[in-house]
Write a protein that holds these residues in place. Structure first.
Motif, PDB file in Angstrom:
ATOM      1  N   ALA A  20      -9.611  -3.305   0.531  1.00 39.61           N
ATOM      2  CA  ALA A  20     -11.132  -2.482   1.512  1.00 39.61           C
ATOM      3  C   ALA A  20      -9.181  -1.248   1.283  1.00 39.61           C
ATOM      4  O   ALA A  20      -8.940  -0.273   1.982  1.00 39.61           O
ATOM      5  N   ARG A  21      -8.121  -1.686   1.945  1.00 39.48           N
ATOM      6  CA  ARG A  21      -6.550  -0.661   2.288  1.00 39.48           C
ATOM      7  C   ARG A  21      -6.351  -0.309   0.900  1.00 39.48           C
ATOM      8  O   ARG A  21      -5.451   0.967   1.071  1.00 39.48           O
ATOM      9  N   VAL A  22      -5.659  -0.974  -0.170  1.00 40.74           N
ATOM     10  CA  VAL A  22      -5.437  -0.454  -1.461  1.00 40.74           C
ATOM     11  C   VAL A  22      -6.705  -0.319  -2.209  1.00 40.74           C
ATOM     12  O   VAL A  22      -7.294  -1.858  -3.384  1.00 40.74           O
ATOM     13  N   CYS A  23      -6.973   0.707  -2.317  1.00 37.88           N
ATOM     14  CA  CYS A  23      -8.298   1.085  -3.509  1.00 37.88           C
ATOM     15  C   CYS A  23      -7.537   0.884  -4.586  1.00 37.88           C
ATOM     16  O   CYS A  23      -8.675   0.504  -5.983  1.00 37.88           O
ATOM     17  N   TYR A  24      -7.163   1.048  -5.200  1.00 39.74           N
ATOM     18  CA  TYR A  24      -6.949   1.012  -6.655  1.00 39.74           C
ATOM     19  C   TYR A  24      -6.087  -0.046  -7.512  1.00 39.74           C
ATOM     20  O   TYR A  24      -5.403  -0.663  -6.583  1.00 39.74           O
ATOM     21  N   ARG A  25      -7.061  -0.556  -9.118  1.00 38.55           N
ATOM     22  CA  ARG A  25      -6.781  -1.804  -9.063  1.00 38.55           C
ATOM     23  C   ARG A  25      -5.080  -1.987  -9.581  1.00 38.55           C
ATOM     24  O   ARG A  25      -4.725  -2.614  -9.901  1.00 38.55           O
ATOM     25  N   LEU A  26      -5.604  -0.714 -11.533  1.00 41.32           N
ATOM     26  CA  LEU A  26      -3.690  -0.981 -11.574  1.00 41.32           C
ATOM     27  C   LEU A  26      -3.187   0.274 -11.872  1.00 41.32           C
ATOM     28  O   LEU A  26      -2.086  -0.089 -12.152  1.00 41.32           O
ATOM     29  N   LEU A  27      -3.503   1.709 -11.755  1.00 43.04           N
ATOM     30  CA  LEU A  27      -3.193   2.685 -12.311  1.00 43.04           C
ATOM     31  C   LEU A  27      -3.660   3.960 -10.994  1.00 43.04           C
ATOM     32  O   LEU A  27      -4.726   4.053 -10.436  1.00 43.04           O
TER      33      LEU A  27
END
Length: 266
Positions: free
Chosen positions: A255-262
């Protein structure tokens, strides 16, 4: 495994002697031990949990793959070292090649060391697809074929992308430490270093390295190969998150870090 079918006490779990219990648990994390007593004799029953068996299989396969990698790469590295010893001027002419080779060895060696010394997982995927995707992803980049150097993109750009990708890979592995693995599993949630920016920085590092290689040495075969590798990595991270999302700590992190890869894209 039942070593004494006739013993009436064979299914009664007893506490193992302290010295033996500590010794075995130190060498094989997660090992379950059961004791049976009959007419003064002590029979040891060792039960291997399914997760532990899968963990040992993964470690064995990774070790075999690393030995294969070493036999393919060491002769080339040895030839490079011998040539540079014979012609010291090459040290100044090909510094990027030396750095790429050093980072590649560090990245692969660190990954194997961390897998062989890692902690036991609280949950490991048993789905055949996850295992298949993991080992295809490891082996697919090894199929990249030599190609002519690009005349459209400056070599410095391609080299910078490759080196940056390798550094991201190494930093992600260093942060994971004993939580590193190939098959989707939960060995602890890490949120520091590059994991503050994307949830799967190691895959981002692989992607950046592949892009740099393609820009420097473009070919249709390598383009299709790395495109396939990228799609496999995306499938891996999605399936990995299915396991990790069962952990409330990971849900809070996601929930805090929205992006998975890019960052800003995916």
């Amino acid at each position: 495994m039942n070593v004494d079918q006739n013993s009436p006490a064979v299914d009664e779990a007893r506490t193992p002697p302290p010295f033996l219990g500590r010794s075995l648990s130190n060498w094989v994390p997660g090992l379950r031990i059961k004791f049976a007593f009959r007419t003064g004799k002590q029979n040891l029953l060792v039960l291997l949990p399914k997760d532990l068996a899968l963990d040992l299989i993964e470690r064995a396969v990774v070790l075999v793959l690393f030995l294969y990698f070493a036999t393919k790469m060491l002769p080339r590295l040895a030839g490079l070292i011998v040539a540079e010893i014979a012609h010291p001027e090459l040290l100044l002419l090909v510094p990027s090649t030396n750095l790429e080779a050093a980072l590649l060895v560090i990245s692969e060696s660190l990954g194997v060391f961390l897998i062989l010394t890692r902690r036991s997982a609280t949950m490991v995927s048993t789905h055949p697809l996850d295992w298949t995707l993991s080992f295809i992803a490891v082996n697919a980049p090894l199929l990249a074929a030599p190609a002519a150097a690009s005349t459209l993109v400056p070599s410095q750009i391609a080299t910078t992308l490759m080196l940056t990708g390798m550094i991201i890979q190494i930093s992600a592995k260093a942060v994971l430490r004993r939580s590193y693995g190939l098959v989707p599993a939960n060995r602890g949630i890490k949120t520091g270093g590059p994991y503050r920016f994307v949830r799967h920085p190691m895959y981002a590092g692989y992607t950046l390295t592949h892009i740099g290689f393609l820009l420097g040495f473009p070919s249709l075969q390598n383009s299709l190969l790395y495109l396939t590798a990228f799609l496999i990595e995306v499938a891996r991270l999605i399936r990995q998150e299915r396991i990790l999302s069962k952990d409330p700590l990971y849900r809070k992190y996601a929930a805090r870090v929205c992006y998975r890869l890019l960052p800003g894209l995916f």
